[in-house]
Enzyme design. Structure first.
Site, mmCIF file in Angstrom:
data_model
loop_
_atom_site.group_PDB
_atom_site.id
_atom_site.type_symbol
_atom_site.label_atom_id
_atom_site.label_comp_id
_atom_site.label_asym_id
_atom_site.label_seq_id
_atom_site.Cartn_x
_atom_site.Cartn_y
_atom_site.Cartn_z
ATOM 1 N N SER A 13 0.795 -1.236 0.000
ATOM 2 C CA SER A 13 0.000 0.000 0.000
ATOM 3 C C SER A 13 0.822 1.277 0.000
ATOM 4 O O SER A 13 0.247 2.372 -0.011
ATOM 5 C CB SER A 13 -0.960 0.012 1.201
ATOM 6 O OG SER A 13 -2.027 -0.879 0.980
ATOM 7 N N LYS A 59 -0.100 3.826 -2.560
ATOM 8 C CA LYS A 59 -1.121 4.867 -2.405
ATOM 9 C C LYS A 59 -0.521 6.262 -2.243
ATOM 10 O O LYS A 59 -1.235 7.256 -2.369
ATOM 11 C CB LYS A 59 -2.042 4.520 -1.238
ATOM 12 C CG LYS A 59 -2.914 3.306 -1.569
ATOM 13 C CD LYS A 59 -3.604 2.728 -0.360
ATOM 14 C CE LYS A 59 -4.444 1.518 -0.804
ATOM 15 N NZ LYS A 59 -4.490 0.458 0.192
ATOM 16 N N SER A 100 -6.055 3.139 4.483
ATOM 17 C CA SER A 100 -5.546 2.325 3.381
ATOM 18 C C SER A 100 -6.655 1.601 2.631
ATOM 19 O O SER A 100 -6.514 0.444 2.242
ATOM 20 C CB SER A 100 -4.514 1.311 3.899
ATOM 21 O OG SER A 100 -3.653 0.904 2.864
#
Length: 420
Positions: free
Chosen positions: A88, A91, A143
């Protein structure tokens, strides 16, 4: 080489000595080595003392990197260019691309393909609408993979279109060890980055005020159109609570990438960002990495704005600072480059621009500032040179086209600064 005071007049530089006058046209590019005096005291030249070299730093990570956000200097790296899964941490790129290409108050609709995305989720409902700004909070604090897909479809038209924007941004920033296949970071072939690339991307993103505001938020509430209660998102980044001065950035985990973390902290106006990929002891490692950077690599003011150039009727047009450990100060040099006269720089010459001062560490260019003739009417906004802090006037944009204009300048800087 020349003695006395040079004078700049009518496109020529005159150097006077007791017996001769040397006249050089500005059509020639002059490079003159100058003595360098730091704004902070520096030790006398000579051998570097053993205690002036920072001790070795190690982590439990498969790859790691530590960057000074202001200058862009990577001050520590281990396997930093190794291409790995980043979970993640993806992101970070998703957020900055969305901020630069989208409008924060736009309503983002959750499509059937974004709904119930596997992995971490905001548990958004199919057809639910939320502002892009609030969805970015959910993306970075919790997330949310469903938020990542919804954002991508809204900003890029399709998830694939948004991924194209992500890879285009990576190229603009010179991230040569990165390629993105999705906006959320779930394991996929052709989806990877490196610790150094993530550090550089993070340094870029943290100069964006919207991004910086979101990632340092510990708790965010957002309206829930389907329930009587509001969304309440606590930031997963424990560094915000564990480390003094922490102000971001992002956690990550998949079964193949394992634990990944990017953290940032600011102390005394100086910001660092740390990256670890596949690190089972990341909270402790990041504490030690940030402590290491703050202790051994202080940000040293090297020149001030409108500082006179010794022996020349010139002034610097910007300030410059760079992180250096004690032993590196004697390796820092500067040189004056006087510009040639041409049609392309006629407008700048009208402001009194005469060249630049370049700063070199062990012979490698680390940055530069413009120089102007004394008495010139300086332009309202000087061009930002590599590895200088972004002026506050440029960093104040907060969305839409303003964000894209601000980002374009940083793209040029980092592309020149970090390209292999």
């Amino acid at each position: 080489m020349f003695k006395g005071m040079p004078k700049i007049h009518a496109g020529r530089i005159r150097f006077f000595s007791k017996t001769h006058t040397f006249v050089l046209p500005l059509a020639l590019l002059l490079v003159l080595t100058l003595p360098l005096t730091l704004l902070n005291p520096q030790p006398a030249r000579g051998a570097v003392k053993k205690e002036e070299v920072p001790p070795a730093l190690t982590t439990h990570a498969q790859a790691s990197s530590l960057i000074d956000v202001t200058s862009g200097r990577i001050i520590y790296s281990a396997e930093g260019d190794r291409e790995l899964r980043i979970a993640s941490l993806t992101k970070i790129m998703t957020a900055i691309v969305a901020i630069e290409h989208g409008r924060l108050q736009d309503r983002v609709k959750v499509s059937p393909t974004a709904y119930a995305k596997e992995g971490s989720s905001l548990f958004l409902q199919k057809g639910e609408q939320m502002t892009l700004e609030n969805m970015l909070y959910g993306l970075m604090l919790r997330s949310g993979n469903d938020a990542a897909s919804a954002i991508a479809e809204h900003v890029g038209g399709t998830e694939e279109g948004f991924v194209h924007l992500m890879n285009e941004k990576a190229v603009q920033l010179g991230l040569s060890h990165s390629h993105f296949a999705n906006p959320h970071g779930l394991d996929a072939e052709g989806h990877y980055s490196s610790a150094n690339d993530m550090a550089r991307l993070t340094a870029y993103a943290l100069h964006n005020p919207t991004f910086a505001r979101i990632v340092k938020t510990e708790l965010k509430k957002a309206p829930n159109p389907n329930e009587s209660w509001d969304y309440s998102w606590h930031n997963k980044n424990k560094m915000l609570r564990l480390y003094e001065g922490a102000d971001g950035v992002k956690t990550g985990f998949t079964k193949k990438a394992f634990r990944c973390l990017v953290s940032s902290a600011t102390r005394d106006g100086r910001q660092l960002a740390a990256v670890t990929l596949n690190d089972g002891d990341d909270w402790n490692d990041h504490t030690r990495m940030l402590d290491y950077g703050f202790r051994y690599y202080p940000l040293i003011p090297i020149t001030d704005n409108q500082q006179p150039i010794d022996g020349y009727p010139l002034l610097t047009g910007a300030s410059f600072a760079y992180p250096l450990h004690d032993g590196e100060k004697v390796q820092l040099h500067k040189r004056l480059v006087l510009y040639k006269k041409s049609k392309s720089n006629r407008a700048n010459v009208s402001f009194g621009l005469r060249g630049r001062v370049e700063f070199l560490l062990e012979g490698k260019l680390i940055g530069s500032v413009p120089v102007y003739e004394k008495g010139s009417r300086l332009p309202a906004r000087s061009t930002v040179q590599p590895q200088q802090e972004i002026p506050a006037a440029q960093a104040s944009a907060t969305g839409g086209n303003q964000e894209r204009t601000w980002a374009s300048g940083w793209s040029d800087i980092l592309r020149n600064l970090f390209r292999a």
